[in-house]
Scaffold this active site. Structure first.
Site, PDB file in Angstrom:
ATOM      1  N   SER A   1       0.868  -1.185   0.000  1.00 31.70           N
ATOM      2  CA  SER A   1       0.000   0.000   0.000  1.00 31.70           C
ATOM      3  C   SER A   1       0.900   1.229   0.000  1.00 31.70           C
ATOM      4  O   SER A   1       2.082   1.134   0.361  1.00 31.70           O
ATOM      5  CB  SER A   1      -0.856  -0.010   1.274  1.00 31.70           C
TER       6      SER A   1
ATOM      7  N   TYR B   1      -2.317  -1.354  10.336  1.00 32.34           N
ATOM      8  CA  TYR B   1      -2.251  -1.447   8.872  1.00 32.34           C
ATOM      9  C   TYR B   1      -0.910  -0.907   8.353  1.00 32.34           C
ATOM     10  O   TYR B   1      -0.243  -1.542   7.534  1.00 32.34           O
ATOM     11  CB  TYR B   1      -3.420  -0.656   8.278  1.00 32.34           C
TER      12      TYR B   1
HETATM   13  P1  NAD Z   1     -11.463  -6.146  -0.449  1.00 30.46           P
HETATM   14  O1  NAD Z   1     -12.092  -6.048   0.892  1.00 30.46           O
HETATM   15  O2  NAD Z   1     -12.266  -5.839  -1.666  1.00 30.46           O
HETATM   16  O3  NAD Z   1     -10.807  -7.576  -0.643  1.00 30.46           O
HETATM   17  C1  NAD Z   1     -10.072  -8.206   0.387  1.00 30.46           C
HETATM   18  C2  NAD Z   1      -9.998  -9.681   0.096  1.00 30.46           C
HETATM   19  O4  NAD Z   1      -9.289 -10.335   1.174  1.00 30.46           O
HETATM   20  C3  NAD Z   1     -11.385 -10.344   0.018  1.00 30.46           C
HETATM   21  O5  NAD Z   1     -11.362 -11.326  -0.993  1.00 30.46           O
HETATM   22  C4  NAD Z   1     -11.524 -10.996   1.386  1.00 30.46           C
HETATM   23  O6  NAD Z   1     -12.420 -12.087   1.413  1.00 30.46           O
HETATM   24  C5  NAD Z   1     -10.079 -11.439   1.612  1.00 30.46           C
HETATM   25  N1  NAD Z   1      -9.794 -11.768   3.005  1.00 30.46           N
HETATM   26  C6  NAD Z   1     -10.003 -11.004   4.108  1.00 30.46           C
HETATM   27  N2  NAD Z   1      -9.652 -11.701   5.200  1.00 30.46           N
HETATM   28  C7  NAD Z   1      -9.218 -12.921   4.783  1.00 30.46           C
HETATM   29  C8  NAD Z   1      -8.726 -14.083   5.446  1.00 30.46           C
HETATM   30  N3  NAD Z   1      -8.616 -14.146   6.781  1.00 30.46           N
HETATM   31  N4  NAD Z   1      -8.381 -15.150   4.686  1.00 30.46           N
HETATM   32  C9  NAD Z   1      -8.507 -15.113   3.350  1.00 30.46           C
HETATM   33  N5  NAD Z   1      -8.963 -14.041   2.664  1.00 30.46           N
HETATM   34  C10 NAD Z   1      -9.312 -12.963   3.381  1.00 30.46           C
HETATM   35  O7  NAD Z   1     -10.165  -5.200  -0.368  1.00 30.46           O
HETATM   36  P2  NAD Z   1      -9.198  -4.573  -1.477  1.00 30.46           P
HETATM   37  O8  NAD Z   1      -9.343  -3.114  -1.380  1.00 30.46           O
HETATM   38  O9  NAD Z   1      -9.353  -5.248  -2.794  1.00 30.46           O
HETATM   39  O10 NAD Z   1      -7.795  -4.917  -0.822  1.00 30.46           O
HETATM   40  C11 NAD Z   1      -6.934  -5.907  -1.330  1.00 30.46           C
HETATM   41  C12 NAD Z   1      -5.523  -5.620  -0.849  1.00 30.46           C
HETATM   42  O11 NAD Z   1      -5.107  -4.356  -1.370  1.00 30.46           O
HETATM   43  C13 NAD Z   1      -5.393  -5.526   0.668  1.00 30.46           C
HETATM   44  O12 NAD Z   1      -4.166  -6.131   1.082  1.00 30.46           O
HETATM   45  C14 NAD Z   1      -5.359  -4.040   0.919  1.00 30.46           C
HETATM   46  O13 NAD Z   1      -4.681  -3.711   2.104  1.00 30.46           O
HETATM   47  C15 NAD Z   1      -4.610  -3.565  -0.311  1.00 30.46           C
HETATM   48  N6  NAD Z   1      -4.829  -2.148  -0.617  1.00 30.46           N
HETATM   49  C16 NAD Z   1      -6.079  -1.668  -0.887  1.00 30.46           C
HETATM   50  C17 NAD Z   1      -6.241  -0.320  -1.162  1.00 30.46           C
HETATM   51  C18 NAD Z   1      -7.581   0.289  -1.469  1.00 30.46           C
HETATM   52  O14 NAD Z   1      -7.697   1.518  -1.492  1.00 30.46           O
HETATM   53  N7  NAD Z   1      -8.602  -0.477  -1.754  1.00 30.46           N
HETATM   54  C19 NAD Z   1      -5.134   0.538  -1.150  1.00 30.46           C
HETATM   55  C20 NAD Z   1      -3.887   0.012  -0.876  1.00 30.46           C
HETATM   56  C21 NAD Z   1      -3.745  -1.337  -0.606  1.00 30.46           C
END
Ligand code: NAD
Length: 264
Positions: free
Chosen positions: A146, A159
């Site tokens: 991130s 985080y």
């Molecule tokens: P999201 O909530 O859409 O997806 C998260 C995924 O992780 C889902 O498929 C969920 O079921 C899975 N998950 C959660 N807990 C779990 C567990 N215990 N075991 C297995 N799977 C699990 O979120 P996203 O925004 O797509 O985030 C994905 C990644 O990107 C994360 O690591 C997040 O920190 C990172 N990220 C997101 C953003 C953003 O703005 N959306 C920015 C920077 C980084």
């Protein structure tokens, strides 16, 4: 899309939603066989499996329901991927959760869970998948960190800690595999339009007494100079680039896809 991943296999964690699902779709369209993982409503998981499966030319993509908050779940997921795909050529550690609170009010169980899912799962999955990559003589590991892997924001202590850890793990693994045909890189997205990020808007609107539109541009995207979401496909494109042809020279780096956030 050019089928640059024909013959490759990929395991994308947390791919029932958001960024992970977008990366899985890109990989499948590029010719890879992909295993999904993550939680969600049964109908949403079935939809994701059908959509990614259609891109792979099968009825449904293989799927692991493993819980990545546990070391055993990570090992189980890699074992299931090896059984279903025959190999894990590409591992994308993407699963993640968020929780926001001042450090002196931050619940201990939330701290432990974020460290486990957002950081330690990367270690456990890499440890389980790397021997197969070494035996095959090729591999690609991507850790979805991130912008918060490079800089901090208040109230996101667990985080930010986990994501900085992911960037450190990425560099360390990269050095360990540097003389092989395996690479390990991180992607550092800014705010991406996904359920995880969108869930942060209503509490901000309530806290500042503003509309959700203002909460988005003035508060959530306060530090994202573009003042607009990064899209899932922007991140998926980077994830494809890092595993496609001529990607062997990119190792140990953290690639920002953040609308200019970390340039400021
Ligand atoms: P999201 O909530 O859409 O997806 C998260 C995924 O992780 C889902 O498929 C969920 O079921 C899975 N998950 C959660 N807990 C779990 C567990 N215990 N075991 C297995 N799977 C699990 O979120 P996203 O925004 O797509 O985030 C994905 C990644 O990107 C994360 O690591 C997040 O920190 C990172 N990220 C997101 C953003 C953003 O703005 N959306 C920015 C920077 C980084």
């Amino acid at each position: 899309m050019e089928r640059v991943l024909e013959g490759r296999t990929a395991l994308v964690t947390g791919s029932t939603s958001g960024i992970g699902l977008g990366i899985a779709m890109f990989y499948a369209k590029a010719g890879a066989r992909v295993m999904l993982n993550g939680f969600g409503k049964p109908e949403d998981i079935a939809k994701a499996r059908a959509e990614v499966g259609a891109a792979m030319g099968v009825a449904e993509a293989p799927y692991s329901a493993a819980d990545l908050s546990k070391a055993e779940g990570c090992r189980q997921m890699v074992a299931e991927a090896l059984a279903a795909l025959g190999s894990v050529d590409i591992l994308v550690n993407n699963a993640g959760i968020q929780f926001v609170a001042p450090i002196d009010e931050f619940p201990e169980d939330k701290w432990d869970l974020i460290i486990a899912i957002n950081m330690s799962s990367n270690y456990h999955a890499i440890k389980a998948a790397l021997p197969g990559m070494k035996a095959k003589g090729w591999g690609r590991i991507i850790n979805i960190a991130s912008a918060h892997g490079l800089i901090a924001s208040p109230y996101k202590s667990a985080y930010v800690t986990a994501k900085h850890g992911v960037v450190g793990l990425t560099k360390t693994v990269a050095l360990e595999v540097a003389r092989t045909n395996i690479t390990c890189n991180a992607i550092c997205p800014g705010f991406v339009r996904t359920p995880l990020a969108e869930a942060q808007i209503p509490p901000l609107a309530a806290k500042f007494g503003v509309s959700e539109e203002v909460a988005l541009t003035d508060h959530l995207l306060e530090h994202q100079p573009s003042k607009k979401w990064v899209e899932v496909d922007d991140v998926a494109q980077m994830a494809l680039w890092l595993v496609g042809p001529n990607s062997g020279g990119m190792n140990g780096s953290a690639y920002s896809v953040d609308g200019g956030w970390t340039a400021a």
